[in-house]
Design a protein around this motif. Structure first.
Motif, short mmCIF file in Angstrom:
data_model
loop_
_atom_site.label_atom_id
_atom_site.label_comp_id
_atom_site.label_asym_id
_atom_site.label_seq_id
_atom_site.Cartn_x
_atom_site.Cartn_y
_atom_site.Cartn_z
N GLY A 108 -5.66 7.41 3.97
CA GLY A 108 -6.04 7.96 2.51
C GLY A 108 -5.10 7.50 1.60
N LYS A 109 -5.41 8.20 0.28
CA LYS A 109 -4.60 7.90 -0.93
C LYS A 109 -3.20 8.39 -0.69
CE LYS A 109 -6.29 11.63 -3.71
NZ LYS A 109 -6.69 12.17 -4.91
N ASN A 110 -3.09 9.43 -0.26
CA ASN A 110 -1.66 10.11 0.21
C ASN A 110 -0.88 9.50 1.18
OD1 ASN A 110 -1.70 11.51 -2.26
ND2 ASN A 110 -3.26 12.85 -1.26
N SER A 111 -1.41 8.47 1.96
CA SER A 111 -0.64 7.77 3.03
C SER A 111 0.49 7.48 2.92
CB SER A 111 -1.43 6.71 3.60
OG SER A 111 -1.01 6.01 4.78
N HIS A 112 1.30 7.69 3.97
CA HIS A 112 2.96 7.52 3.66
C HIS A 112 2.85 6.00 3.44
CE1 HIS A 112 7.20 6.85 4.36
NE2 HIS A 112 7.32 7.98 4.22
N PRO A 113 3.86 5.42 2.66
CA PRO A 113 3.83 3.96 2.28
C PRO A 113 4.18 3.26 3.85
CG PRO A 113 5.12 5.13 0.51
CD PRO A 113 4.54 6.13 1.50
N LEU A 114 5.04 3.74 4.63
CA LEU A 114 5.39 3.18 5.62
C LEU A 114 4.12 3.02 6.75
CD1 LEU A 114 7.15 2.27 8.13
CD2 LEU A 114 7.48 4.78 8.95
N PHE A 115 3.30 4.01 6.71
CA PHE A 115 2.03 4.02 7.63
C PHE A 115 0.93 2.80 6.90
CE2 PHE A 115 3.86 7.37 9.90
CZ PHE A 115 3.50 7.17 10.99
N SER A 116 0.85 2.93 5.62
CA SER A 116 0.12 1.79 4.90
C SER A 116 0.59 0.46 5.46
CB SER A 116 0.29 2.02 3.34
OG SER A 116 -0.23 3.24 3.19
N TYR A 117 1.71 0.14 5.35
CA TYR A 117 2.37 -1.05 5.87
C TYR A 117 2.05 -1.34 7.22
CZ TYR A 117 5.90 -4.46 6.91
OH TYR A 117 6.60 -5.84 7.36
N LEU A 118 2.27 -0.23 8.08
CA LEU A 118 2.23 -0.55 9.47
C LEU A 118 0.80 -0.94 9.76
CD1 LEU A 118 4.25 2.63 10.98
CD2 LEU A 118 4.79 0.15 11.33
N LYS A 119 -0.38 -0.03 9.30
CA LYS A 119 -1.63 -0.43 9.51
C LYS A 119 -1.99 -1.70 8.93
CE LYS A 119 -3.02 3.14 7.04
NZ LYS A 119 -3.66 4.17 6.54
N ALA A 120 -1.45 -2.28 7.85
CA ALA A 120 -1.78 -3.52 7.31
C ALA A 120 -1.16 -4.86 8.33
CB ALA A 120 -0.95 -3.89 6.09
N GLN A 121 -0.03 -4.55 8.95
CA GLN A 121 0.52 -5.43 9.74
C GLN A 121 -0.11 -5.26 11.01
OE1 GLN A 121 2.99 -7.71 8.71
NE2 GLN A 121 2.27 -6.82 6.96
N ALA A 122 -0.57 -4.40 11.59
CA ALA A 122 -1.16 -4.28 12.90
C ALA A 122 -2.43 -3.27 12.87
CB ALA A 122 -0.21 -3.71 13.69
N PRO A 123 -3.61 -4.26 12.34
CA PRO A 123 -4.75 -3.32 12.10
C PRO A 123 -5.36 -2.89 13.80
CG PRO A 123 -4.98 -5.37 11.08
CD PRO A 123 -3.66 -5.56 11.91
#
Length: 159
Positions: free
Chosen positions: A100-115
């Protein structure tokens, strides 16, 4: 951004930590919860940590309350639970959002790198795990049903 080392997070004791302090370590980053069917995986995560910490493994647990409110306690209550039930010695962070919109930036990055499955970037449930190599690169994403002990061979390959 080329690695997770550009991010920071707050440990459970409210200490701000740059993830660059984990440079040259193999990391297993996990979103956790205290009242989930997968909560016993804390024991497996501790076993992995005990077995491989001398070789350079760090486990980073990020409690999350986004999945059926299975982590509704305060950061202090979460720490007490982890200590009493599983006696964890790996790093526990403050509660975060992983979607969601309040996702911790680390997890936004992790999800983008490993869908996930079918390219989904959302984390579907508690105890999704991300394996990071010594250069801070995301190697693999594991589903919640993947037991920590089933990740040992992948950890050994990159230690």
């Amino acid at each position: 951004m080329n690695s997770i080392y550009t991010f920071s997070a707050q440990k459970n004791n409210n200490e701000d930590v740059s993830l660059s302090q984990y440079e040259n370590k193999v990391l297993l980053i996990v979103n956790t919860a205290s009242n989930c069917g997968f909560t016993p995986q804390y024991q497996g995560l501790q076993s992995l940590y005990d077995n491989y910490k001398e070789d350079g493994l760090e486990v980073l647990a990020f409690p999350c309350n986004q999945f059926k409110q299975q982590e509704s306690g305060s950061n202090e209550e979460i720490k007490q639970f982890c200590d009493l039930q599983f006696n964890i010695s790996f790093d526990l962070f403050n509660k975060v959002d992983v979607n969601g919109k309040n996702s911790h930036p680390l997890f936004s990055y992790l999800k983008a790198q490993a869908p996930g499955l079918l390219g989904s970037k959302a984390i579907k449930w508690n105890f999704t795990k991300f394996l990071i190599n010594r250069d801070g690169q995301v190697i693999k994403r594991y589903a919640p049903i993947t037991k920590p002990e089933d990740i040992a061979s992948d950890i050994e390959k990159i230690l």
